[in-house]
Design an enzyme around this catalytic site. Structure first.
Site, PDB file in Angstrom:
ATOM      1  N   ARG A 127      -7.047  -0.039   6.918  1.00 23.35           N
ATOM      2  CA  ARG A 127      -7.220  -0.955   5.779  1.00 23.35           C
ATOM      3  C   ARG A 127      -7.375  -2.416   6.229  1.00 23.35           C
ATOM      4  O   ARG A 127      -6.520  -2.958   6.918  1.00 23.35           O
ATOM      5  CB  ARG A 127      -6.013  -0.844   4.841  1.00 23.35           C
ATOM      6  CG  ARG A 127      -6.139  -1.806   3.661  1.00 23.35           C
ATOM      7  CD  ARG A 127      -5.079  -1.588   2.644  1.00 23.35           C
ATOM      8  NE  ARG A 127      -3.746  -1.653   3.215  1.00 23.35           N
ATOM      9  CZ  ARG A 127      -2.647  -1.496   2.496  1.00 23.35           C
ATOM     10  NH1 ARG A 127      -2.733  -1.235   1.211  1.00 23.35           N
ATOM     11  NH2 ARG A 127      -1.466  -1.575   3.076  1.00 23.35           N
ATOM     12  N   ARG A 157      -3.584  -6.840   7.064  1.00 22.52           N
ATOM     13  CA  ARG A 157      -2.233  -7.268   6.665  1.00 22.52           C
ATOM     14  C   ARG A 157      -1.282  -7.018   7.831  1.00 22.52           C
ATOM     15  O   ARG A 157      -1.469  -6.063   8.580  1.00 22.52           O
ATOM     16  CB  ARG A 157      -1.769  -6.413   5.485  1.00 22.52           C
ATOM     17  CG  ARG A 157      -1.864  -7.098   4.169  1.00 22.52           C
ATOM     18  CD  ARG A 157      -1.518  -6.200   3.025  1.00 22.52           C
ATOM     19  NE  ARG A 157      -0.429  -5.261   3.300  1.00 22.52           N
ATOM     20  CZ  ARG A 157       0.039  -4.407   2.415  1.00 22.52           C
ATOM     21  NH1 ARG A 157      -0.480  -4.357   1.213  1.00 22.52           N
ATOM     22  NH2 ARG A 157       1.018  -3.574   2.702  1.00 22.52           N
TER      23      ARG A 157
END
Ligand code: AMP
Length: 216
Positions: A127, A157
């Site tokens: 991701r 992230r």
């Protein structure tokens, strides 16, 4: 129906919990989602949780048990719930047992989704997010243009980086995996192979759950 979904990070608990929510009409309670909302709103709980979350460590048990106690007392849980991401330690499981005893409820089943480590790392590090639009990319199924990564416009992230992901899996093995045996001994554990697409996993889950329901 009072259910727990167990499994390592990246096993697809969130996806399965949402599908179960549709099918059974009971709410999904994702402690990760609640904590992310608290962090985004910069509440006291969110501020306390953030550093643990960024490092892939567990938020302390007492905070978690208190948070779940509050959530389970809300009206939408009256007909049942699917806990997703809680409990994550034996003390949390004991805290949950105390909460349920206090409100005269009991667990019906614990569904454990199983996926091997390398597949989890592959899924969890896939991701990436666009800084400007917030769009989420998946490096396996929907990768961004190379230049967006080079320029830093698309980033990962902190808790999706490989080093953090490996730490999350290690934390899972040490603190959370013992819950399988804990619930097995209580006769509540159902194992579901988590490989393949979400629909496949869901039909396995439903079949396993239906067989168990008929027997119990
Ligand atoms: P998740 O989205 O379930 O992977 O959760 C993201 C992060 O929130 C975890 O890596 C932990 O830092 C924290 N977290 C979520 N649920 C719990 C829990 N039951 N106990 C402790 N920490 C949790």
């Amino acid at each position: 129906m009072n259910l727990i979904l167990l499994g390592p990070p990246g096993a697809g608990k969130g996806t399965q919990a949402k599908m179960m929510m549709e099918e059974f009409g009971i709410p999904q309670i994702s402690t990760g989602d609640i904590l992310r909302a608290e962090t985004a709103a910069a509440t006291e709980l969110g501020m306390r949780a953030k550093s643990y979350m960024d490092a892939g460590d567990l938020v302390p048990d007492d905070l978690m048990v208190k948070m779940v106690k509050g959530r389970l007392s809300q009206d939408d849980c009256a007909g049942g719930f699917i806990l997703d991401g809680f409990p994550r330690t034996i003390p949390q499981a004991e805290g949950l047992a105390g909460i349920l005893e206090g409100i005269g409820r009991k667990l019906d089943a614990v569904l454990a989704i199983e996926v091997d480590d390398e597949e989890l790392v592959r899924r969890l590090t896939a991701r990436w997010i666009c800084r400007t639009t917030g769009r989420i990319y998946n490096m396996i199924t929907d990768p961004p243009l190379e230049e967006k990564i080079k320029s830093g416009e698309v980033y990962q992230r902190d808790d999706d980086k490989e080093i953090t992901v490996r730490n999350r899996l290690e934390v899972y093995k040490q603190k959370t995996a013992p819950l399988n045996e804990y619930y097995q001994l209580k006769g509540l554990l159902l194992n579901i192979p988590g490989t393949g697409g979400a629909e496949n996993v869901f039909s396995r889950l439903k079949n396993t759950f239906n067989d168990y329901d008929i027997q119990s």
